[in-house]
Every structure is written in C-alpha cells, then in structure tokens.
Design a protein around this motif. Structure first.
Motif, PDB file in Angstrom:
ATOM      1  N   SER A  35       0.818  -1.211   0.000  1.00  0.00           N
ATOM      2  CA  SER A  35       0.000   0.000   0.000  1.00  0.00           C
ATOM      3  C   SER A  35       0.854   1.264   0.000  1.00  0.00           C
ATOM      4  N   GLY A  36       2.141   1.104   0.211  1.00  0.00           N
ATOM      5  CA  GLY A  36       3.032   2.259   0.209  1.00  0.00           C
ATOM      6  C   GLY A  36       3.339   2.776   1.599  1.00  0.00           C
ATOM      7  N   LYS A  37       2.925   2.025   2.633  1.00  0.00           N
ATOM      8  CA  LYS A  37       3.149   2.553   3.980  1.00  0.00           C
ATOM      9  C   LYS A  37       4.626   2.559   4.376  1.00  0.00           C
ATOM     10  N   SER A  38       5.364   1.537   3.897  1.00  0.00           N
ATOM     11  CA  SER A  38       6.806   1.541   4.181  1.00  0.00           C
ATOM     12  C   SER A  38       7.497   2.690   3.458  1.00  0.00           C
ATOM     13  N   THR A  39       7.073   2.908   2.231  1.00  0.00           N
ATOM     14  CA  THR A  39       7.646   4.017   1.465  1.00  0.00           C
ATOM     15  C   THR A  39       7.374   5.343   2.169  1.00  0.00           C
ATOM     16  N   LEU A  40       6.152   5.468   2.653  1.00  0.00           N
ATOM     17  CA  LEU A  40       5.790   6.699   3.359  1.00  0.00           C
ATOM     18  C   LEU A  40       6.647   6.861   4.620  1.00  0.00           C
ATOM     19  N   LEU A  41       6.834   5.750   5.318  1.00  0.00           N
ATOM     20  CA  LEU A  41       7.656   5.789   6.525  1.00  0.00           C
ATOM     21  C   LEU A  41       9.084   6.235   6.195  1.00  0.00           C
ATOM     22  N   ASN A  42       9.620   5.702   5.090  1.00  0.00           N
ATOM     23  CA  ASN A  42      10.981   6.083   4.682  1.00  0.00           C
ATOM     24  C   ASN A  42      11.086   7.566   4.377  1.00  0.00           C
ATOM     25  N   VAL A  43      10.028   8.090   3.752  1.00  0.00           N
ATOM     26  CA  VAL A  43      10.055   9.523   3.430  1.00  0.00           C
ATOM     27  C   VAL A  43       9.927  10.342   4.710  1.00  0.00           C
ATOM     28  N   ILE A  44       8.981   9.950   5.576  1.00  0.00           N
ATOM     29  CA  ILE A  44       8.827  10.675   6.848  1.00  0.00           C
ATOM     30  C   ILE A  44      10.136  10.626   7.630  1.00  0.00           C
ATOM     31  N   GLY A  45      10.806   9.443   7.607  1.00  0.00           N
ATOM     32  CA  GLY A  45      12.032   9.246   8.384  1.00  0.00           C
ATOM     33  C   GLY A  45      13.273   9.839   7.744  1.00  0.00           C
ATOM     34  N   LEU A  76      14.809   8.879   5.313  1.00  0.00           N
ATOM     35  CA  LEU A  76      15.699   7.840   4.801  1.00  0.00           C
ATOM     36  C   LEU A  76      15.715   7.884   3.280  1.00  0.00           C
ATOM     37  N   ASP A  77      14.716   8.514   2.717  1.00  0.00           N
ATOM     38  CA  ASP A  77      14.575   8.549   1.268  1.00  0.00           C
ATOM     39  C   ASP A  77      13.886   9.858   0.883  1.00  0.00           C
ATOM     40  N   HIS A  78      14.250  10.352  -0.294  1.00  0.00           N
ATOM     41  CA  HIS A  78      13.585  11.553  -0.800  1.00  0.00           C
ATOM     42  C   HIS A  78      12.335  11.168  -1.567  1.00  0.00           C
ATOM     43  N   ALA A  79      11.362  12.034  -1.496  1.00  0.00           N
ATOM     44  CA  ALA A  79      10.180  11.842  -2.345  1.00  0.00           C
ATOM     45  C   ALA A  79      10.536  12.231  -3.774  1.00  0.00           C
ATOM     46  N   SER A  80       9.763  11.682  -4.736  1.00  0.00           N
ATOM     47  CA  SER A  80      10.014  12.069  -6.127  1.00  0.00           C
ATOM     48  C   SER A  80       9.448  13.454  -6.405  1.00  0.00           C
ATOM     49  N   ASN A  81       8.323  13.711  -5.813  1.00  0.00           N
ATOM     50  CA  ASN A  81       7.681  15.015  -5.993  1.00  0.00           C
ATOM     51  C   ASN A  81       7.001  15.434  -4.705  1.00  0.00           C
TER      52      ASN A  81
END
Lengths: 443, 233
Positions: free
Chosen positions: B44-54, B56-61
């Motif tokens: 669902s993208g929750k890990s991705t969201l966590l990485n962005v919040i944390g 750990l990773d940049h958002a694309s946009n």
C-alpha cells in the motif's frame, strides 16, 4: 569555540568508528585470523628474504674490506704457473698506476714456540710494502724492511691478537719467537683490524716472504698483491695486467678481466692449459672462494672494482626479486582483506542501515570499514615481522648470514598498510554508499 | 505546531521496466503530541511513506517539512543530521548492536551528535529509566527478552529528545501481551512526556492505540480519522 566543538565532536565520532572497527574484527575471530595470516606470511617473506639479502651484502662488504681498497690480486690456480719475486717487483714499472706490490706466500699450521708453549699457526709471507697495500698501521715497533726481506731475516710482525696473547697485553717487540724451529725476532705489532676484517690478520704472524718460502719449502710464488693509486688506475692496471699475463698463461686462457684483449699466436712454447682444479688453500678464508670463483681459470686477476660490480649486480637482482615478492604479497594479502571486508559489509548491511538511521554519515561508515581493513593489516604486519625475525634467526643458525634490517621492516610495514588501505577502500566505499533504505530492507 | 507537513508527496520506483508509483499525491500534517498509526495492506506504500517521513529517502515530488525544516533537497549528509536530531527510530526487529550493552546502544545517536561521554551516559541512563530498564543497563541484548530489547530500542529513540518517534511495526516481533506493554509505554510517552509518535502497523488492535489512524491503499490515503471522528480525506 564553534570550531573546537566541531573538532571534539568529530573526534568522538572517529573514536566510535575506530571502536566499531575493532568490534568488527572481533566479531569473527577465525576469519580475522585467516586474513591476518595472509598478510603476515607476505610480511614474513619480505623480512626474512631481505634479511638474507642484507646478510649476503654484509658478507660481500667484509670481503671488500679484507681485500682492501684498490688492491689487485693476481693469483695462480695452476701448479705450473708461478711467479718469481722479480716479476712482482717489476710490476710498478711495467704497469701504470700501480704503486706497491708484494708477493704473498702462505704457510699453514706452522709450528710456533713461545717460551714453553707450542702451537700451530698460519703465517703470511710478504715484503716491506705490505702495510701500504693493506692499509695496516703498526702499533708498536716497526714493520720489517726491504733489507730484512732480501736477507731472509728471521723477523716477524705480529697480528694484534697474537701479540696480545703473548705477554697479556704488553708489547712483545724485541722478544723472540720460534717459528719452524728458528728464532724470529719480533720487530713490530700491527694495529687491530677487528674481527673478520683484513683477512683475519689480527690472528696471524707476518714474516718476509723469503723466509716464508723457506718454511713452505718452495720457490714458487702463487700470489701477488698490487695496489693502485685510485680506482680508475686500478681499472687501467687490470687491463694491462690482463695483457701481460695472457702472454704468460697462453692462448685461449680466459683471464679476468683481460677478456676482450685476447691475443692469439703468442708464446707457442706454452701448451694450452687444461684447467687445473684449484688447490684449496686453508689460508684463504672460505668466503674468498666466492671472490675467486671460476676456479677452473689458471690465473685470476681480481680487484675490488670487479667485486663492486658483481655485488652491485647481485644486489640489483635481489632488489628485483624482493620487489616481486613484496608485490605478490601485497596482492595476495590485499585480496584476502578485500574478500573478507566485502563479506563483512554484506553481513552487516542491516547494521549499516540502522546506524545510518540513527544519524551516521557516509564518512562514519567509510572510516569504520577502512579502519577495520587497516587493523587487520597492522596485526598481520606485527605477526609477520615476528615470524620473519624468527625465520632469520633460524636461518642464521644454519650458517647463512642473515639479519633483520630496519629497511625490511619499513618496507613490510609500508606494503602491509598500503595493501590494507588499497584493498579496504572498495568495500568501505560500498558500505558507505549503501542507501539507508536498501540497507534496512536487507536485514 | 506542525511537526510533519506533507504536500502532494509522490514516490516513483523503477521496478525492472515498469514504473511503480508507490505514493500518489499524499498530503497530511501531523501536529505535536499526536499518536498516529499508519495502516495499510502490504504494497500500500506505507513503508515508502515511513521512509520519506524518516528522511531515509527523498520523495520524487512534493514538499515535506519536518519541524520547520524543508528536507526535499537536502544532501545525504544533511539528511543524516536531520535523522539524528529530529527522528527517533524504532524497528520491528529492535536492531540493537549485539556486542554493546544496553546503555552503549542507547548512547549511539548521541555519539553521532558528537556529545561527550559523560553527558551521553547521563542522558542514556535517564532514557533507560523512562522505559523502565534502569536495572538492566549493563546487559547485552542477548541477555534481554524481546520486550526488553524493544524497550532499549525505544530508549535509544527518545534519548536525543527528537521531534518524533517513528516506529515500524514495533510489535511485529513480539507476542500480544508484550506488544500491548510496548503500546502502553508509547501511550505513556505520548501522554506524560508529550512525545509525538508515528507508527506503521498492519494490526488493527495495535493501530487502535493511536489517537489517529491514516489508512493507505495503493499509495493513496483512503481515510484519516482521529478517535474523535473522521477528520478529512
């Protein structure tokens, strides 16, 4: 204040990275041990081989010293080639650049009697120019004169140790000593040359060669020493001497270094010499066998200059060999380090991710993994030096002269640290470049 | 005060030849003292969201502001600093350093902050007291139970006084009873210490501990409700 704060915080992080690196090598001791072994074998090879090389060089140097500077030795290795005294005396006038010459006659195990003590000793018979040729200083009394030589006088000059032993350090000049049953007057004592130097002259007795010939019961002089003013003169003299003795020995005989000047068709009455086996002369120290190699030659002319060239060449070969060994050990040890570090990075990917999440920067991880590789190479280095030194002591016990040189340790340390750094860089960069998200995922 | 401000965040991955849009124009804000659960099925993208919040990773946009810091274009090094200063991570599998004792583990974020040993020790001890582990400060992780290890991890997360605690399936590796205790600790930290907590979970019961639940499906927020009722979608 700000910059000081930054530096101290940098140090705190550095210290932590260093600690983590230690923790890393402690985490799998068997693996660390095996990697260390790779490096230490390489280092031990460098240390021990360089030790042997250095030992060989030292022994060549001591040969130089025993021969003396700018001394040319003309030596017959065949029974039917002999010199006479006149020949030796004429050399300075026939060969430019030669200042002094002396016939050299050795006797071995000659009975000596000092008061009530009897012993056997090696005696060197020379003429009055001997001290100039070999740079010997006379400690007390005088060296014998040309008159002594001509008259075959029973006079003797003692080596330093010989003189010291006679009267417990007091000068024995003026006393008499029985050599081969004849009373010899001690006219002088030579200054000390030191152990293994100056042909071991400290332990010998020097008498006029005329007297020595009598003791040896021969008329044949087999060795002449000549001294030139300079090394250039020596080189020139070698060529001239080569020519002179080429004639004497006969066609086709290879006289060193007179090759290149072989003249044909001379002295037809001299038969072609079948090389005679060199009679081992116990008078000549064992190491000289190397100096006068090619015993099959009937006559050799040797000088320091030749030896320098030979030693140079030997050293160059040794250097190339050691360079090769160092390079191979760098490669092998380094590959071992790289291998193990790559495994370590893969194994600790999750940990790397967590540390990044907690605030570690790329540099923190780069330094940690680089230090880990360097630690391994430092340990390998220390172990290798110990192993190498141990090998050197064992080798020198078996008669090979070998020493642990500072140079070899320096090279070994340099090589090991370089390989640690060089081959540790790639895995460390790998670790530091792992994206935190990827690293965390791989847990 | 807004701790997290996300505006039209999207994140694209390249999975082989296919572009996958893991997050699609996600926007929300999280205020101080909130306890937010992010829920969603796998993918669902929750890990991705966590990485962005944390961080750990940049958002694309899109734009992301954390405690007033715009983090969209920060360098890797700056992101490390942001994580260190503003975020306290709690992981599913605790992720403690196995050969360091509890107090040393808790000190790590402070080390990366360049804090001196004495200060670190005091703060780490205090953090361990807050999670009820003052008795076991010198134990190695292997000498602690799973629940205790997670408490050490929580102490490590709160030791640097971050703006937000970010927990990724914090009870995923624990049994229900221990998991509930960890949740009670979270509620305690949220209520008494006024800490802002964001957790990602796929368990409804665990999510219920939060006072706000954001639900993600296919990279989009499908519901965002507080215990008071539906806020906005």
């Amino acid at each position: 204040m700000q910059s000081r704060g930054n530096i101290s915080s940098l140090l705190i992080r550095l210290k932590f990275s260093a600690m983590m690196a230690l923790d890393g090598i402690g985490s799998n001791l068997l693996r660390t041990f095996l990697t260390v072994l790779g490096i230490s074998i390489g280092v031990a090879a460098v240390v021990s081989l360089m030790g042997i090389g250095e030992g060989a060089r030292k022994s060549i140097v001591s040969q130089f010293e025993s021969l003396g500077e700018n001394v040319i030795v003309i030596k017959s290795n065949a029974e039917n080639i002999t010199f006479d005294a006149k020949e030796a005396e004429e050399i300075p006038s026939r060969v430019t650049g030669i200042q002094y010459t002396t016939p050299v006659v050795y006797t071995q195990d000659t009975p000596i009697r000092w008061r009530r003590d009897e012993s056997k000793m090696n005696i060197v018979g020379v003429n009055e120019q001997y001290p100039q040729i070999k740079d010997h200083k006379v400690l007390s009394g005088n060296f014998f004169t040309s008159l002594h030589v001509k008259q075959r006088s029973p006079v003797a000059v003692l080596g330093y140790n010989v003189a010291n032993n006679l009267l417990n350090g007091r000068s024995p000049v003026g006393q008499t000593l029985k050599i081969d049953g004849i009373n010899y007057r001690i006219v002088g004592v030579l200054a000390e040359k030191g152990k293994d130097k100056g042909d071991g002259i400290d332990d010998k007795i020097v008498i006029p060669y005329t007297s020595a010939l009598k003791i040896a019961n021969t008329k044949d002089i087999l060795e002449i020493w000549a001294k030139s003013n300079s090394s250039e003169d020596a080189e020139l003299a070698m060529i001239q001497l080569g020519r002179i003795y080429q004639r004497k020995v006969g066609i086709g005989s290879n006289i060193r270094p007179g090759n290149g000047q072989e003249e044909e068709g001379m002295e037809p009455d001299m038969p072609m010499e079948e090389p005679m086996p060199e009679e081992p002369s116990p008078e000549v120290p064992g190491e000289k066998e190397n100096v006068f190699e090619k015993g099959e030659e009937p006559l050799t002319i040797t000088s320091l200059n030749n030896l320098v060239k030979e030693a140079d060449q030997a050293n160059r070969i040794m250097t190339v060999l050691l360079g090769g060994i160092a390079a191979v050990s760098l490669l092998v040890g380094g590959i071992g380090i790289m291998n193990i570090m790559l495994v370590a990075v893969t194994e600790r990917t999750g940990e790397i991710g967590v540390r990044r999440a907690l605030g570690a920067k790329k540099e923190d991880l780069l330094i940690q993994f680089l230090l880990e590789a360097v630690y391994v190479s430092i340990i390998g280095c220390v172990v290798g030096i110990i192993l190498g030194a141990w090998a050197v002591t064992i080798v020198s016990k078996y008669g090979l002269s070998a020493i642990v040189s500072f140079d070899s340790i320096r090279i070994a340390v340099f090589v090991a640290l370089t390989s640690g750094l060089l081959f540790g860089v790639y895995p460390a960069i790998n670790a530091s470049n792992l994206p935190p998200v990827e690293a965390l995922k791989r847990q | 005060m807004d701790i997290i401000k996300m505006g039209n965040i999207s994140k694209m991955y390249k999975s082989g030849q296919i572009q996958v849009e893991a997050l699609k124009n996600v926007s929300f804000t999280i205020k101080e003292k909130e306890f937010v659960s992010i829920m969603g099925p796998s993918g669902s993208g929750k890990s991705t969201l966590l990485n962005v919040i944390g961080c750990l990773d940049h958002a694309s946009n899109g734009s992301y502001e954390l405690s007033g810091n715009v983090v969209d274009k920060l360098s890797d090094s700056k992101m490390s600093e942001i994580r260190n200063m503003f975020i306290g991570f709690v992981f599913q599998n605790f992720h403690l350093l196995p050969r360091a004792n509890a107090i040393k583990n808790v000190e790590i974020p402070l080390i990366y902050r360049g804090m001196s040993g004495k200060e670190r020790k005091e703060l780490a001890e205090h953090a361990l007291e807050m999670v009820g582990l003052e008795e076991r400060m010198h134990h190695l992780p292997s000498q602690l139970s799973g629940g205790q290890q997670q408490r050490v991890a929580i102490a490590r997360a709160i030791v640097g006084n971050p703006s937000i605690i970010l927990a990724d399936e914090p009870t995923g590796a624990l049994d229900t009873k221990t998991g509930d205790l960890i949740m009670e600790l979270f509620i305690d930290l949220n209520k008494k210490q006024s800490m802002t907590i964001v957790q990602v979970t796929h368990e409804e019961e665990i999510a219920e501990y939060g006072n706000r639940i954001i639900r993600l499906v296919d990279g989009e927020i499908v519901s965002d409700e507080s215990s008071g009722g539906i806020l906005n979608v």
